[in-house]
Design a protein around this motif. Structure first.
Motif, mmCIF file in Angstrom:
data_model
loop_
_atom_site.group_PDB
_atom_site.id
_atom_site.type_symbol
_atom_site.label_atom_id
_atom_site.label_comp_id
_atom_site.label_asym_id
_atom_site.label_seq_id
_atom_site.Cartn_x
_atom_site.Cartn_y
_atom_site.Cartn_z
ATOM 1 N N LYS A 70 0.830 -1.201 0.000
ATOM 2 C CA LYS A 70 0.000 0.000 0.000
ATOM 3 C C LYS A 70 0.867 1.255 0.000
ATOM 4 C CE LYS A 70 -3.827 -0.541 2.587
ATOM 5 N NZ LYS A 70 -4.572 -0.560 3.873
ATOM 6 N N ILE A 71 0.348 2.327 -0.604
ATOM 7 C CA ILE A 71 1.017 3.624 -0.586
ATOM 8 C C ILE A 71 0.207 4.578 0.288
ATOM 9 C CG2 ILE A 71 1.759 5.618 -1.981
ATOM 10 C CD1 ILE A 71 1.772 3.680 -4.434
ATOM 11 N N TYR A 72 0.877 5.222 1.235
ATOM 12 C CA TYR A 72 0.205 6.299 1.951
ATOM 13 C C TYR A 72 0.627 7.633 1.347
ATOM 14 C CZ TYR A 72 -1.588 9.689 5.109
ATOM 15 O OH TYR A 72 -2.279 10.768 5.586
ATOM 16 N N ALA A 73 -0.360 8.438 0.932
ATOM 17 C CA ALA A 73 -0.086 9.757 0.354
ATOM 18 C C ALA A 73 -0.596 10.819 1.313
ATOM 19 C CB ALA A 73 -0.794 9.891 -0.985
ATOM 20 N N ASP A 74 0.162 11.896 1.474
ATOM 21 C CA ASP A 74 -0.284 12.906 2.433
ATOM 22 C C ASP A 74 -1.295 13.896 1.855
ATOM 23 O OD1 ASP A 74 1.512 14.542 0.959
ATOM 24 O OD2 ASP A 74 1.949 15.750 2.729
ATOM 25 N N THR A 75 -1.610 13.757 0.577
ATOM 26 C CA THR A 75 -2.644 14.624 -0.008
ATOM 27 C C THR A 75 -3.552 13.836 -0.946
ATOM 28 O OG1 THR A 75 -1.396 15.191 -2.014
ATOM 29 C CG2 THR A 75 -1.061 16.610 -0.077
ATOM 30 N N ARG A 76 -4.749 14.384 -1.115
ATOM 31 C CA ARG A 76 -5.681 13.803 -2.093
ATOM 32 C C ARG A 76 -5.178 14.056 -3.496
ATOM 33 N NH1 ARG A 76 -11.609 15.406 0.079
ATOM 34 N NH2 ARG A 76 -11.845 13.696 1.565
ATOM 35 N N MET A 77 -4.448 15.169 -3.671
ATOM 36 C CA MET A 77 -3.909 15.497 -4.993
ATOM 37 C C MET A 77 -2.990 14.382 -5.490
ATOM 38 S SD MET A 77 -2.886 19.309 -5.947
ATOM 39 C CE MET A 77 -4.101 20.586 -6.200
ATOM 40 N N ILE A 78 -2.195 13.814 -4.590
ATOM 41 C CA ILE A 78 -1.343 12.692 -4.999
ATOM 42 C C ILE A 78 -2.236 11.526 -5.408
ATOM 43 C CG2 ILE A 78 0.380 10.990 -4.245
ATOM 44 C CD1 ILE A 78 1.430 13.124 -2.259
ATOM 45 N N GLN A 79 -3.216 11.250 -4.559
ATOM 46 C CA GLN A 79 -4.138 10.133 -4.834
ATOM 47 C C GLN A 79 -4.757 10.226 -6.217
ATOM 48 O OE1 GLN A 79 -6.950 10.221 -1.537
ATOM 49 N NE2 GLN A 79 -6.952 7.986 -1.505
ATOM 50 N N VAL A 80 -5.242 11.413 -6.566
ATOM 51 C CA VAL A 80 -5.911 11.528 -7.869
ATOM 52 C C VAL A 80 -4.898 11.657 -9.004
ATOM 53 C CG1 VAL A 80 -8.023 12.503 -6.890
ATOM 54 C CG2 VAL A 80 -6.287 14.050 -7.803
ATOM 55 N N GLY A 81 -3.664 12.017 -8.668
ATOM 56 C CA GLY A 81 -2.645 12.184 -9.701
ATOM 57 C C GLY A 81 -1.983 10.888 -10.144
ATOM 58 N N VAL A 82 -2.080 9.868 -9.313
ATOM 59 C CA VAL A 82 -1.466 8.595 -9.680
ATOM 60 C C VAL A 82 -2.415 7.825 -10.606
ATOM 61 C CG1 VAL A 82 -0.606 6.383 -8.810
ATOM 62 C CG2 VAL A 82 -0.064 8.493 -7.597
ATOM 63 N N ASN A 83 -1.845 7.246 -11.634
ATOM 64 C CA ASN A 83 -2.618 6.534 -12.644
ATOM 65 C C ASN A 83 -3.395 5.344 -12.042
ATOM 66 O OD1 ASN A 83 -3.257 4.576 -14.761
ATOM 67 N ND2 ASN A 83 -2.029 5.868 -16.112
ATOM 68 N N LYS A 84 -4.706 5.460 -12.069
ATOM 69 C CA LYS A 84 -5.558 4.463 -11.422
ATOM 70 C C LYS A 84 -5.445 3.091 -12.066
ATOM 71 C CE LYS A 84 -8.617 7.387 -9.127
ATOM 72 N NZ LYS A 84 -7.407 8.253 -9.205
ATOM 73 N N LYS A 85 -5.319 3.102 -13.376
ATOM 74 C CA LYS A 85 -5.247 1.820 -14.073
ATOM 75 C C LYS A 85 -3.945 1.090 -13.718
ATOM 76 C CE LYS A 85 -5.987 -0.575 -18.340
ATOM 77 N NZ LYS A 85 -5.043 -1.557 -17.785
ATOM 78 N N ALA A 86 -2.867 1.869 -13.666
ATOM 79 C CA ALA A 86 -1.573 1.263 -13.327
ATOM 80 C C ALA A 86 -1.619 0.686 -11.909
ATOM 81 C CB ALA A 86 -0.464 2.308 -13.455
ATOM 82 N N LEU A 87 -2.253 1.404 -10.992
ATOM 83 C CA LEU A 87 -2.397 0.893 -9.624
ATOM 84 C C LEU A 87 -3.181 -0.414 -9.636
ATOM 85 C CD1 LEU A 87 -3.314 4.120 -7.590
ATOM 86 C CD2 LEU A 87 -1.197 2.799 -7.372
ATOM 87 N N ALA A 88 -4.299 -0.399 -10.324
ATOM 88 C CA ALA A 88 -5.176 -1.573 -10.357
ATOM 89 C C ALA A 88 -4.456 -2.769 -10.979
ATOM 90 C CB ALA A 88 -6.460 -1.256 -11.120
ATOM 91 N N ASP A 89 -3.714 -2.512 -12.062
ATOM 92 C CA ASP A 89 -2.970 -3.587 -12.752
ATOM 93 C C ASP A 89 -2.045 -4.325 -11.789
ATOM 94 O OD1 ASP A 89 -4.128 -2.978 -15.129
ATOM 95 O OD2 ASP A 89 -2.388 -1.984 -16.019
ATOM 96 N N HIS A 90 -1.514 -3.581 -10.826
ATOM 97 C CA HIS A 90 -0.547 -4.193 -9.922
ATOM 98 C C HIS A 90 -1.118 -4.409 -8.512
ATOM 99 C CE1 HIS A 90 2.433 -3.826 -13.050
ATOM 100 N NE2 HIS A 90 2.029 -2.594 -13.245
#
Lengths: 209, 209
Positions: A70-90
């Motif tokens: 898991k990745i902990y991000a200190d902002t929602r901006m990071i959360q929405v900025g990371v590619n969702k598909k790439a996260l899901a793929d892995h």
């Protein structure tokens, strides 16, 4: 008006321009892809000088991603900025707690930042491997203190809080611990930069458009 | 480690440092608050030179906010970067369509960016007053074309797409229309910059912590 309107073409052409303008500044391939993606995100070539890897930050971070930690991000901006598909793929989840009502309440009571309390909450979750900080020096300080106390052992700290109060200093404090880290020195950094670092690493695991 | 851990104090001290380092560069108060908030967000003083207001962009934008008009943002990062409480206080909604399934589908079919299709969708909603673009030159181009065709009459265009392909050029195209605008010239800009501009304007309407 004529313009390139194909997303893949736009990105490829952007990276060509960045490579051209970096000129003599050549990095190892895995590092280059992170440097270039940060510049792609910020249009700011200074980042090529500000990026620093310590204690096998790259290798340890890639390993954590491969393991689906898991990745902990200190902002929602990071959360929405990371590619969702790439996260899901892995099979990787990215979480942020700084807007949780319990966090806000406790922060107000204690007179500290929500980022501090949110980081404390994240540190209780032992499935988190990567701590990504793009905004709050206080989140990074909290993390460093816990590492020093032997209460946290991150696979990777992305230390890129931005700002004028405490940000540069908090990143220097990373020298006091032996955690794997990727940092942006000085005042600069920020959520889009952190998201760019994570995306570049995720794409190295294999990218599908 | 000693550090300032009170959010209000951190922000106040940051703005003092920024004012100090801006030195002789003094702006009218309303403009200054936007300039400083952008620098606070980016740690990049170059933005003081890149910010440009046209056709009463500031005044027209403030009026639209006072009237509670909707904001269309071309990224989710802008959406999450704008202060939710400030929006709620003034009854303002901020929307983004670039991740809508219908938008993604149409973009793929037409071979254009999702940002283009999302902007077209936003332009059908006549309650939108402010168009805020932090990422996609193609979104800005689409908007400018619709204005030229007499099909859109924005209260404010925030033109701050970032990047190496089309971004700087798209902003120059703003000169060809008489819409009120606030822009970031050149390659720089981005979602946090757009969010900073909107937040600075919202806080001028009245801020409660």
């Amino acid at each position: 008006m004529e313009f390139i309107n194909n997303p893949r073409e736009i990105e490829e052409r952007s990276f060509e321009i960045i490579t051209e303008e970096l000129g003599d500044r050549v990095f190892p391939e895995n590092i280059a892809s992170i440097v270039k993606r940060i510049i792609h995100t910020t249009a700011d070539f200074e980042y090529a000088d500000l990026l620093e890897f310590s204690n096998d930050g790259y290798e340890s971070g890639m390993e954590a991603l491969k393991q689906g930690k898991k990745i902990y991000a200190d902002t929602r901006m990071i959360q929405v900025g990371v590619n969702k598909k790439a996260l899901a793929d892995h099979g990787i989840e990215i979480v942020n707690y700084s807007h949780d009502p319990d966090v806000a309440k406790e922060a107000k009571l204690r007179g500290v930042t929500r980022s501090t309390v949110a980081m404390e909450k994240a540190l209780k979750d032992k499935t988190v491997g990567i701590y990504a900080i793009g905004n709050a020096p206080t989140a990074l300080y909290t993390l460093i203190e816990k590492v020093k106390a032997g209460e946290a052992k991150p696979d990777l700290i992305i230390g890129a809080p931005i700002g004028f109060v405490g940000a540069a200093q908090a990143k220097i404090e990373l020298d006091g611990i032996d955690s794997p880290s990727i940092r942006i020195n000085g005042r600069k950094g920020g959520s889009p930069v952190v998201a760019a670092i994570i995306n570049a690493m995720l794409y190295q695991l294999g990218r599908e458009w």
